[in-house]
Design a protein around this motif. Structure first.
Motif, PDB file in Angstrom:
ATOM      1  N   ALA A  83     106.524  32.674  38.680  1.00 24.14           N
ATOM      2  CA  ALA A  83     105.533  33.046  39.681  1.00 24.14           C
ATOM      3  C   ALA A  83     105.768  32.345  41.015  1.00 24.14           C
ATOM      4  CB  ALA A  83     104.132  32.739  39.159  1.00 24.14           C
ATOM      5  N   SER A  84     106.212  31.094  40.973  1.00 22.69           N
ATOM      6  CA  SER A  84     106.458  30.371  42.221  1.00 22.69           C
ATOM      7  C   SER A  84     107.604  31.006  43.002  1.00 22.69           C
ATOM      8  CB  SER A  84     106.765  28.899  41.938  1.00 22.69           C
ATOM      9  OG  SER A  84     105.644  28.243  41.396  1.00 22.69           O
ATOM     10  N   ALA A  85     108.658  31.401  42.288  1.00 19.30           N
ATOM     11  CA  ALA A  85     109.777  32.066  42.946  1.00 19.30           C
ATOM     12  C   ALA A  85     109.333  33.404  43.534  1.00 19.30           C
ATOM     13  CB  ALA A  85     110.929  32.269  41.972  1.00 19.30           C
ATOM     14  N   PHE A  86     108.499  34.143  42.785  1.00 17.33           N
ATOM     15  CA  PHE A  86     107.970  35.400  43.299  1.00 17.33           C
ATOM     16  C   PHE A  86     107.224  35.158  44.611  1.00 17.33           C
ATOM     17  CE2 PHE A  86     107.353  37.223  38.729  1.00 17.33           C
ATOM     18  CZ  PHE A  86     108.711  37.373  38.600  1.00 17.33           C
ATOM     19  N   THR A  87     106.401  34.105  44.616  1.00 13.44           N
ATOM     20  CA  THR A  87     105.592  33.799  45.798  1.00 13.44           C
ATOM     21  C   THR A  87     106.481  33.466  46.989  1.00 13.44           C
ATOM     22  OG1 THR A  87     103.816  32.955  44.379  1.00 13.44           O
ATOM     23  CG2 THR A  87     103.759  32.317  46.701  1.00 13.44           C
ATOM     24  N   THR A 147     113.955  21.933  49.031  1.00 11.82           N
ATOM     25  CA  THR A 147     112.568  21.649  48.685  1.00 11.82           C
ATOM     26  C   THR A 147     112.294  22.182  47.289  1.00 11.82           C
ATOM     27  OG1 THR A 147     110.254  21.855  49.362  1.00 11.82           O
ATOM     28  CG2 THR A 147     111.639  23.790  49.657  1.00 11.82           C
ATOM     29  N   TYR A 148     111.315  21.594  46.618  1.00 14.72           N
ATOM     30  CA  TYR A 148     110.957  21.990  45.254  1.00 14.72           C
ATOM     31  C   TYR A 148     109.539  22.557  45.222  1.00 14.72           C
ATOM     32  CZ  TYR A 148     115.100  19.246  44.337  1.00 14.72           C
ATOM     33  OH  TYR A 148     116.390  18.758  44.358  1.00 14.72           O
ATOM     34  N   ARG A 149     109.072  23.014  46.360  1.00 15.21           N
ATOM     35  CA  ARG A 149     107.722  23.548  46.494  1.00 15.21           C
ATOM     36  C   ARG A 149     107.788  24.881  47.237  1.00 15.21           C
ATOM     37  NH1 ARG A 149     107.499  19.746  43.427  1.00 15.21           N
ATOM     38  NH2 ARG A 149     106.447  17.770  43.789  1.00 15.21           N
ATOM     39  N   VAL A 150     106.780  25.716  47.037  1.00 19.14           N
ATOM     40  CA  VAL A 150     106.662  26.943  47.818  1.00 19.14           C
ATOM     41  C   VAL A 150     106.235  26.548  49.226  1.00 19.14           C
ATOM     42  CG1 VAL A 150     105.435  29.123  48.086  1.00 19.14           C
ATOM     43  CG2 VAL A 150     106.015  28.300  45.789  1.00 19.14           C
ATOM     44  N   PRO A 151     107.039  26.845  50.241  1.00 17.79           N
ATOM     45  CA  PRO A 151     106.710  26.392  51.595  1.00 17.79           C
ATOM     46  C   PRO A 151     105.521  27.141  52.189  1.00 17.79           C
ATOM     47  CG  PRO A 151     108.647  27.793  51.642  1.00 17.79           C
ATOM     48  CD  PRO A 151     108.315  27.571  50.185  1.00 17.79           C
TER      49      PRO A 151
END
Length: 468
Positions: free
Chosen positions: A210-214, A183-187
């Motif tokens: 930030a997305s990876a952190f989340t 997936t390319y989104r924060v689940p």
């Protein structure tokens, strides 16, 4: 059919997201009719896809003054400026009401498929600037049509074109074949169906923003819950770990953004995530059990994972702009005058200079890329930057160059989203005396939970230059 006189035409705004709707509000404020074309079924369609994610900017930083002016007569009340909305809050309490006020000026289910000059392809010079823009679109029912415009503001964003896992900017070999587990989104791990996909599983998170952190924080929280026992994350970084890896922390003037980095650090420190550094993915293969094995450009093969979350940024879709004359930076794919101002090698969000119509102009007069789209591949965009862009652009279209050239924005300093470089070099303090990226390494920071043994630590090279 002959094109109508340009002065009688609306300004076409592509995208009914935060920046596009703000652009429309500013145009209305200048007495210019906008026509907003939105591919999705509702305002903020992209924002709604990450409705579960909380913004790191407050309500006071994510609403536009012209939009507020348009909303005021409806009785709309701005949420507490000091609180942090989720994507869902932003769409429900601001974007949708703003679209409702704009009414029939907004068309949903309208996907722009091409932009050109009426009767002039990219090659033709003759009378080019006197011709209106022609915009081709496809409706939700599959029918096609065209509309004419005096100017075009492309605020379509980059959400639909995420960057791939491959370290070369191309999809890793096997990446598309593994799509059922990538997936390319924060689940949204509060959704039971999505949670079941990751609970008790080993998941690779590729990315350093930030997305990876989340995502790391979410997986860590899941691992701590009764439903998530055995959940593990493997954090894949193309660079080494340094003082800036986790962002600005408590020094970040966007506190919630700094907290994201601290949450990611906690996930690693507490042993719920292993950090794999200096790893550039070349291939994604399946093992005998159908699990995914990430293979690096250096030939290393990581232990198998069940899922992969790719959060390596986004890039602009320029396909429907092929018949207009744009001047884009060869690296960032941003307007050439804007690119040096937003280069993440040099700037964080807060050190990007306020900018407007002049930096966003192209050889094709009357077309502007704004919002996330204007930043190309740079990750340093903030909503308030987009609002300042469209304020200036709308004033320029209206002929008020004094207002268009005026700066009306001060950005907060933040160390999270930039300054570390587009490529994968760690900061100077990451390696004492070193001048190159560290050797790939699996780094276990902190202690692992009792359910899984601690991985051995491999230190990167401490000094010297590559090849010495």
């Amino acid at each position: 059919m002959n094109a109508p006189a340009t002065a009688e035409l609306p300004v076409v705004v592509i995208g009914a997201g935060p920046t596009g709707l703000a652009a429309a509000a500013h145009l209305v404020d200048h007495g210019i009719e906008p026509l907003i074309l939105e591919a999705g079924p509702a305002a903020g369609a992209a924002v709604r896809e990450w409705a579960h994610v909380r913004l790191f900017s407050t309500w006071g930083e994510v609403t536009d003054p012209a939009a507020e002016k348009l909303l005021a007569p409806t009785g709309w009340v701005k949420p507490d400026p000091a609180t942090y909305p989720s994507g869902g809050d932003w769409a429900k309490h601001y974007l949708q009401p703003l679209a409702d006020v704009l009414g029939e000026r907004v068309r949903f289910g309208a996907t722009v498929t091409g932009v050109s000059r009426a009767g002039r392809d990219r090659i033709v010079d003759a009378d080019r600037e006197t011709q209106p823009f022609v915009v081709h679109l496809r409706n939700a029912d599959g029918t096609e049509e065209r509309v004419f415009a005096r100017a075009v503001i492309d605020a379509s964003g980059t959400w639909t074109t995420p960057s791939p896992a491959g370290g070369s900017g191309l999809p890793a070999l096997g990446e598309k074949a593994a799509a059922d587990h990538v997936t390319y989104r924060v689940p949204d791990l509060k959704d039971p169906a999505i949670q079941a996909r990751y609970a008790g599983k080993r998941t690779a998170v590729i990315g350093s923003g930030a997305s990876a952190f989340t995502a790391l924080a979410y997986l860590s929280d899941l691992a701590k819950s009764d439903d998530g026992t055995g959940t593990r994350a493997v954090w894949i970084l193309r660079r080494g770990i340094s003082g800036s890896t986790f962002g600005g922390g408590t020094a970040d003037q966007l506190p919630a953004r700094g907290a994201l980095g601290l949450a990611a650090k906690a996930a690693v420190d507490e042993g719920y995530a292993d950090a794999v550094t200096g790893f550039r993915t070349e291939a994604i293969e399946r093992d005998g059990d159908g699990r995914l094995v990430l293979v690096g450009e250096d030939g290393r093969r990581l232990d198998a994972v069940d899922e992969v979350i790719v959060l390596t940024g986004f890039r602009p879709d320029l396909s429907f702009l092929s018949e207009v004359r744009l001047n884009l930076d060869e690296r960032l794919q941003a307007p050439v005058e804007l690119a040096p101002l937003i280069d993440p090698n040099q700037h964080s969000c807060g050190t990007v200079y306020p900018h407007g119509h002049r930096e966003l102009s192209h050889p094709e007069q009357g077309i502007y890329l704004v919002g996330m789209k204007s930043y190309g591949r740079a990750p340093t965009f903030l909503a308030m930057t987009g609002y300042e862009q469209v304020r200036s652009v709308a004033a320029a279209i209206a002929g008020d160059l004094e207002a268009a050239d005026r700066v009306e924005l001060t950005l907060p300093e933040t160390g999270v989203c930039g300054g570390a470089g587009l490529f994968d070099q760690p900061d100077a303090d990451a390696d004492a005396g070193g001048c190159c990226a560290p050797a790939p390494a699996l780094v276990q920071i902190g202690s692992a939970p009792a359910t899984e043994p601690t991985a051995p630590t491999e230190q990167a090279s401490g000094g010297g230059c590559c090849g010495s």
